[in-house]
Design a protein around this motif. Structure first.
Motif, short mmCIF file in Angstrom:
data_model
loop_
_atom_site.label_atom_id
_atom_site.label_comp_id
_atom_site.label_asym_id
_atom_site.label_seq_id
_atom_site.Cartn_x
_atom_site.Cartn_y
_atom_site.Cartn_z
N SER A 1 -20.08 12.57 30.95
CA SER A 1 -20.87 13.68 31.50
C SER A 1 -22.28 13.58 30.94
O SER A 1 -22.48 13.19 29.80
CB SER A 1 -20.25 15.01 31.11
N ALA A 2 -23.25 13.95 31.78
CA ALA A 2 -24.66 13.88 31.34
C ALA A 2 -24.95 14.86 30.25
O ALA A 2 -24.31 15.86 30.09
CB ALA A 2 -25.57 14.14 32.54
N GLN B 1 -21.44 7.23 41.88
CA GLN B 1 -21.33 6.81 43.27
C GLN B 1 -20.01 7.27 43.89
O GLN B 1 -19.84 7.23 45.10
CB GLN B 1 -21.44 5.29 43.38
N GLN C 1 -22.94 11.39 43.32
CA GLN C 1 -24.39 11.66 43.31
C GLN C 1 -24.83 12.56 42.16
O GLN C 1 -25.99 12.94 42.09
CB GLN C 1 -24.87 12.22 44.65
N GLN C 2 -23.93 12.89 41.26
CA GLN C 2 -24.28 13.70 40.09
C GLN C 2 -24.78 12.80 38.97
O GLN C 2 -24.24 11.71 38.75
CB GLN C 2 -23.04 14.47 39.63
N PRO C 3 -25.83 13.23 38.23
CA PRO C 3 -26.27 12.44 37.07
C PRO C 3 -25.14 12.34 36.05
O PRO C 3 -24.36 13.27 35.86
CB PRO C 3 -27.43 13.25 36.50
N MET C 4 -25.04 11.21 35.43
CA MET C 4 -24.02 10.97 34.42
C MET C 4 -24.56 9.94 33.44
O MET C 4 -25.70 9.50 33.55
CB MET C 4 -22.72 10.46 35.07
N LYS C 5 -23.75 9.54 32.51
CA LYS C 5 -24.08 8.46 31.61
C LYS C 5 -22.94 7.46 31.66
O LYS C 5 -21.81 7.81 31.97
CB LYS C 5 -24.29 8.97 30.19
N CYS D 1 -15.13 12.24 32.92
CA CYS D 1 -15.73 11.95 31.62
C CYS D 1 -14.65 11.44 30.66
O CYS D 1 -13.59 12.06 30.52
CB CYS D 1 -16.40 13.20 31.05
N ASP E 1 -28.28 6.03 31.30
CA ASP E 1 -28.35 7.00 32.40
C ASP E 1 -27.83 6.35 33.67
O ASP E 1 -28.06 5.15 33.90
CB ASP E 1 -29.78 7.48 32.61
N ALA E 2 -27.14 7.13 34.49
CA ALA E 2 -26.58 6.61 35.74
C ALA E 2 -26.40 7.76 36.73
O ALA E 2 -26.54 8.92 36.38
CB ALA E 2 -25.23 5.94 35.46
N ILE E 3 -26.09 7.39 37.96
CA ILE E 3 -25.75 8.35 39.02
C ILE E 3 -24.36 7.96 39.53
O ILE E 3 -24.11 6.80 39.88
CB ILE E 3 -26.76 8.28 40.20
#
Length: 113
Positions: free
Chosen positions: A112-113, A80, A95-99, A85, A76-78
């Motif tokens: 993409s999350a 920057q 600032q969007q959640p991602m992996k 993807c 899991d990551a955010i």
């Protein structure tokens, strides 16, 4: 076509490599009319060219999309900064959640999350 690649077999050097019989047969099936040696050369060139150009320096048109089987593990990551993807090519906004995905070649890629 890359100009560094030899255009005829007379410009190539002979190299011996041992392959399992099953691998050689599967390569023959995959290669079709072009032949498995040509397929092996193409795969090796792609590998070398991708290794020489890190993901950060590739434009989105140069970055090949990966498949799920290319990913060994995700974290899991955010984001920057804006990312894309590595599987779908979809943008990931700051600032969007991602992996982050660790590929089978050891590269970390945005997902993409």
């Amino acid at each position: 076509m890359d100009t560094r690649r030899p255009s005829s077999t007379s410009e190539m050097q002979v190299t011996s490599i041992r392959l399992e019989a099953e691998l050689k047969e599967r390569l023959r099936e995959l290669s079709g009319e072009q032949g498995y040696q040509t397929l092996i050369r193409e795969v090796l060139w792609q590998f070398v060219e991708q290794r020489l150009m890190p993901l950060e320096k590739r434009s989105s048109s140069q970055t090949p999309l990966l498949s799920q089987s290319d990913i060994r593990v995700t974290f899991d990551a955010i984001a920057q900064r804006e990312e894309h993807c590595a599987i779908t090519g979809q943008p990931i906004r700051p600032q969007q959640p991602m992996k982050l995905g660790l590929t089978t070649t050891g590269e970390l890629v945005p997902l993409s999350a």
